[in-house]
Design a protein around this motif. Structure first.
Motif, PDB file in Angstrom:
ATOM      1  N   VAL A  42       1.179  16.247  -4.743  1.00  0.00           N
ATOM      2  CA  VAL A  42       1.820  15.400  -5.665  1.00  0.00           C
ATOM      3  C   VAL A  42       1.589  15.475  -7.302  1.00  0.00           C
ATOM      4  O   VAL A  42       2.588  15.401  -8.029  1.00  0.00           O
ATOM      5  CB  VAL A  42       1.505  13.842  -5.209  1.00  0.00           C
ATOM      6  CG1 VAL A  42       2.002  12.679  -6.077  1.00  0.00           C
ATOM      7  CG2 VAL A  42       1.772  13.605  -3.690  1.00  0.00           C
ATOM      8  N   GLY A  43       0.280  15.669  -7.507  1.00  0.00           N
ATOM      9  CA  GLY A  43       0.065  16.373  -8.925  1.00  0.00           C
ATOM     10  C   GLY A  43       0.869  17.312  -9.287  1.00  0.00           C
ATOM     11  O   GLY A  43       1.353  17.271 -10.526  1.00  0.00           O
ATOM     12  N   THR A  44       0.845  18.471  -8.597  1.00  0.00           N
ATOM     13  CA  THR A  44       1.784  19.385  -9.117  1.00  0.00           C
ATOM     14  C   THR A  44       3.365  19.319  -9.400  1.00  0.00           C
ATOM     15  O   THR A  44       3.820  19.694 -10.356  1.00  0.00           O
ATOM     16  CB  THR A  44       1.571  20.795  -7.961  1.00  0.00           C
ATOM     17  OG1 THR A  44       0.223  20.922  -8.044  1.00  0.00           O
ATOM     18  CG2 THR A  44       2.674  21.848  -8.497  1.00  0.00           C
ATOM     19  N   CYS A  45       3.693  18.463  -8.260  1.00  0.00           N
ATOM     20  CA  CYS A  45       5.244  17.941  -8.419  1.00  0.00           C
ATOM     21  C   CYS A  45       5.372  16.985  -9.720  1.00  0.00           C
ATOM     22  O   CYS A  45       6.308  17.299 -10.642  1.00  0.00           O
ATOM     23  CB  CYS A  45       5.635  17.226  -7.248  1.00  0.00           C
ATOM     24  SG  CYS A  45       5.904  18.273  -5.806  1.00  0.00           S
ATOM     25  N   LEU A  46       4.276  15.916  -9.856  1.00  0.00           N
ATOM     26  CA  LEU A  46       4.453  14.955 -10.996  1.00  0.00           C
ATOM     27  C   LEU A  46       4.376  15.778 -12.369  1.00  0.00           C
ATOM     28  O   LEU A  46       4.992  15.378 -13.394  1.00  0.00           O
ATOM     29  CB  LEU A  46       3.435  13.800 -10.951  1.00  0.00           C
ATOM     30  CG  LEU A  46       3.608  13.075  -9.877  1.00  0.00           C
ATOM     31  CD1 LEU A  46       2.699  12.123  -9.457  1.00  0.00           C
ATOM     32  CD2 LEU A  46       5.059  12.043  -9.984  1.00  0.00           C
ATOM     33  N   THR A  47       3.190  16.495 -12.444  1.00  0.00           N
ATOM     34  CA  THR A  47       3.203  17.369 -13.747  1.00  0.00           C
ATOM     35  C   THR A  47       4.197  18.105 -14.182  1.00  0.00           C
ATOM     36  O   THR A  47       4.510  18.518 -15.391  1.00  0.00           O
ATOM     37  CB  THR A  47       1.871  17.905 -13.964  1.00  0.00           C
ATOM     38  OG1 THR A  47       1.598  18.936 -12.624  1.00  0.00           O
ATOM     39  CG2 THR A  47       0.470  16.885 -13.735  1.00  0.00           C
ATOM     40  N   THR A  48       4.767  18.873 -13.147  1.00  0.00           N
ATOM     41  CA  THR A  48       5.887  19.831 -13.366  1.00  0.00           C
ATOM     42  C   THR A  48       7.384  19.046 -13.919  1.00  0.00           C
ATOM     43  O   THR A  48       7.913  19.439 -14.574  1.00  0.00           O
ATOM     44  CB  THR A  48       6.310  20.720 -12.173  1.00  0.00           C
ATOM     45  OG1 THR A  48       5.163  21.537 -11.676  1.00  0.00           O
ATOM     46  CG2 THR A  48       7.510  21.658 -12.159  1.00  0.00           C
ATOM     47  N   ALA A  49       7.555  18.022 -13.279  1.00  0.00           N
ATOM     48  CA  ALA A  49       8.481  17.008 -13.442  1.00  0.00           C
ATOM     49  C   ALA A  49       8.299  16.708 -14.975  1.00  0.00           C
ATOM     50  O   ALA A  49       9.227  16.524 -15.995  1.00  0.00           O
ATOM     51  CB  ALA A  49       8.764  15.951 -12.616  1.00  0.00           C
ATOM     52  N   ALA A  50       7.176  16.272 -15.121  1.00  0.00           N
ATOM     53  CA  ALA A  50       6.849  15.654 -16.641  1.00  0.00           C
ATOM     54  C   ALA A  50       6.960  16.691 -17.786  1.00  0.00           C
ATOM     55  O   ALA A  50       7.465  16.320 -18.701  1.00  0.00           O
ATOM     56  CB  ALA A  50       5.439  15.025 -16.634  1.00  0.00           C
ATOM     57  N   GLU A  51       6.421  17.886 -17.434  1.00  0.00           N
ATOM     58  CA  GLU A  51       6.575  18.897 -18.165  1.00  0.00           C
ATOM     59  C   GLU A  51       8.018  19.339 -18.727  1.00  0.00           C
ATOM     60  O   GLU A  51       8.662  19.615 -19.678  1.00  0.00           O
ATOM     61  CB  GLU A  51       5.879  20.253 -17.857  1.00  0.00           C
ATOM     62  CG  GLU A  51       5.829  21.368 -18.794  1.00  0.00           C
ATOM     63  CD  GLU A  51       4.735  22.353 -18.642  1.00  0.00           C
ATOM     64  OE1 GLU A  51       4.037  23.011 -19.494  1.00  0.00           O
ATOM     65  OE2 GLU A  51       4.699  22.834 -17.355  1.00  0.00           O
ATOM     66  N   LEU A  52       8.929  19.447 -17.534  1.00  0.00           N
ATOM     67  CA  LEU A  52      10.262  19.595 -17.808  1.00  0.00           C
ATOM     68  C   LEU A  52      10.978  18.529 -18.454  1.00  0.00           C
ATOM     69  O   LEU A  52      11.787  18.971 -19.433  1.00  0.00           O
ATOM     70  CB  LEU A  52      10.977  19.667 -16.235  1.00  0.00           C
ATOM     71  CG  LEU A  52      12.327  20.260 -16.298  1.00  0.00           C
ATOM     72  CD1 LEU A  52      12.828  21.607 -17.052  1.00  0.00           C
ATOM     73  CD2 LEU A  52      12.974  20.153 -14.930  1.00  0.00           C
ATOM     74  N   ALA A  53      10.751  17.311 -18.050  1.00  0.00           N
ATOM     75  CA  ALA A  53      11.481  16.209 -18.906  1.00  0.00           C
ATOM     76  C   ALA A  53      10.900  16.324 -20.242  1.00  0.00           C
ATOM     77  O   ALA A  53      11.803  16.039 -21.370  1.00  0.00           O
ATOM     78  CB  ALA A  53      10.899  14.851 -18.095  1.00  0.00           C
ATOM     79  N   ALA A  54       9.527  16.578 -20.450  1.00  0.00           N
ATOM     80  CA  ALA A  54       9.128  16.458 -22.109  1.00  0.00           C
ATOM     81  C   ALA A  54       9.901  17.879 -22.781  1.00  0.00           C
ATOM     82  O   ALA A  54      10.293  17.466 -23.804  1.00  0.00           O
ATOM     83  CB  ALA A  54       7.590  16.550 -21.896  1.00  0.00           C
ATOM     84  N   SER A  55      10.226  18.912 -22.310  1.00  0.00           N
ATOM     85  CA  SER A  55      10.681  20.064 -22.948  1.00  0.00           C
ATOM     86  C   SER A  55      11.962  19.429 -23.408  1.00  0.00           C
ATOM     87  O   SER A  55      12.471  19.750 -24.355  1.00  0.00           O
ATOM     88  CB  SER A  55      10.620  21.170 -22.075  1.00  0.00           C
ATOM     89  OG  SER A  55      11.714  20.998 -21.063  1.00  0.00           O
ATOM     90  N   TYR A  56      12.773  18.719 -22.369  1.00  0.00           N
ATOM     91  CA  TYR A  56      14.090  18.195 -22.860  1.00  0.00           C
ATOM     92  C   TYR A  56      14.295  17.381 -23.943  1.00  0.00           C
ATOM     93  O   TYR A  56      15.022  17.341 -24.992  1.00  0.00           O
ATOM     94  CB  TYR A  56      14.936  17.889 -21.744  1.00  0.00           C
ATOM     95  CG  TYR A  56      15.524  18.849 -20.811  1.00  0.00           C
ATOM     96  CD1 TYR A  56      16.399  19.973 -21.188  1.00  0.00           C
ATOM     97  CD2 TYR A  56      15.065  19.080 -19.456  1.00  0.00           C
ATOM     98  CE1 TYR A  56      16.655  20.854 -20.315  1.00  0.00           C
ATOM     99  CE2 TYR A  56      15.255  19.965 -18.489  1.00  0.00           C
ATOM    100  CZ  TYR A  56      16.406  20.844 -18.947  1.00  0.00           C
ATOM    101  OH  TYR A  56      16.697  22.047 -18.021  1.00  0.00           O
ATOM    102  N   VAL A  57      13.166  16.355 -23.892  1.00  0.00           N
ATOM    103  CA  VAL A  57      12.943  15.427 -25.127  1.00  0.00           C
ATOM    104  C   VAL A  57      12.446  15.896 -26.409  1.00  0.00           C
ATOM    105  O   VAL A  57      13.176  15.691 -27.353  1.00  0.00           O
ATOM    106  CB  VAL A  57      11.968  14.184 -24.443  1.00  0.00           C
ATOM    107  CG1 VAL A  57      11.618  13.307 -25.688  1.00  0.00           C
ATOM    108  CG2 VAL A  57      12.572  13.579 -23.068  1.00  0.00           C
ATOM    109  N   LEU A  58      11.752  16.796 -26.113  1.00  0.00           N
ATOM    110  CA  LEU A  58      11.356  17.396 -27.553  1.00  0.00           C
ATOM    111  C   LEU A  58      12.436  18.434 -28.009  1.00  0.00           C
ATOM    112  O   LEU A  58      12.419  18.406 -29.222  1.00  0.00           O
ATOM    113  CB  LEU A  58      10.090  18.339 -27.136  1.00  0.00           C
ATOM    114  CG  LEU A  58       8.688  17.446 -26.953  1.00  0.00           C
ATOM    115  CD1 LEU A  58       7.406  18.418 -26.193  1.00  0.00           C
ATOM    116  CD2 LEU A  58       8.202  16.796 -28.001  1.00  0.00           C
TER     117      LEU A  58
END
Length: 171
Positions: free
Chosen positions: A76-92
């Motif tokens: 679950v941590g792997t999935c959540l952090t990957t999703a967060a990193e992907l989302a953050a890259s688009y927001v940034l």
């Protein structure tokens, strides 16, 4: 119905956030320096912290904290952090012209924004966070407690907010 804010618990979270932000900065700086072969200070603020790590770690503790199974925390941590990193890259991308990270040279990457290797590293870090770091932080907050905890958190938060304001004004 109103809920009374537990200032001591909030103070502990502020210090935990700060510790995770520093650990994130340290991780980023050491990893990037090793990859680039020269010192590469990471982070956006003047303080040696990466607040995104603090925010994500606190969120992960709140989400994953009740899980007992190490494989489940990892997955679950792997999935959540990957999703967060992907989302953050688009927001940034909306605010910064130069990406803060690039996994183009990593195997199994998606648009250079996320990569399998980094996702697996973050999964391991989630297990360390839930099984070691957060319990340790709770222990020290309990031992420190009371007025010292509140004053330390207030000063720490004030310094971070001043640094953030200064950085935003001078960017």
């Amino acid at each position: 119905m109103t809920r009374k804010v537990n200032i001591e618990k909030l103070s502990a979270w502020v210090l935990e956030f700060t510790a995770y932000s520093f650990i994130g900065w340290l991780y980023e700086t050491v990893l990037t320096s090793a990859v680039w072969g020269r010192f590469a200070e990471r982070g956006w603020l003047h303080l040696p912290i990466c607040p995104i790590y603090g925010f994500c770690a606190v969120a992960l503790v709140l989400i994953l904290g009740k899980l007992k199974s190490v494989p489940l925390i990892f997955l679950v941590g792997t999935c959540l952090t990957t999703a967060a990193e992907l989302a953050a890259s688009y927001v940034l991308d909306l605010f910064i012209d130069d990406p803060l990270w690039d996994y183009d040279n990593w195997a199994f990457n998606f648009q250079g924004r996320i990569a399998l290797g980094s996702s697996l590293i973050f999964g391991v870090l989630c297990v360390l966070l839930i099984k070691i770091l957060h319990p340790l932080a709770e222990y020290f907050a309990g031992r420190f407690g009371g007025r010292k905890l509140k004053i330390t958190a207030a000063v720490t938060l004030s310094v971070i907010l001043v640094d953030t304001a200064y950085t935003l004004i001078n960017t």
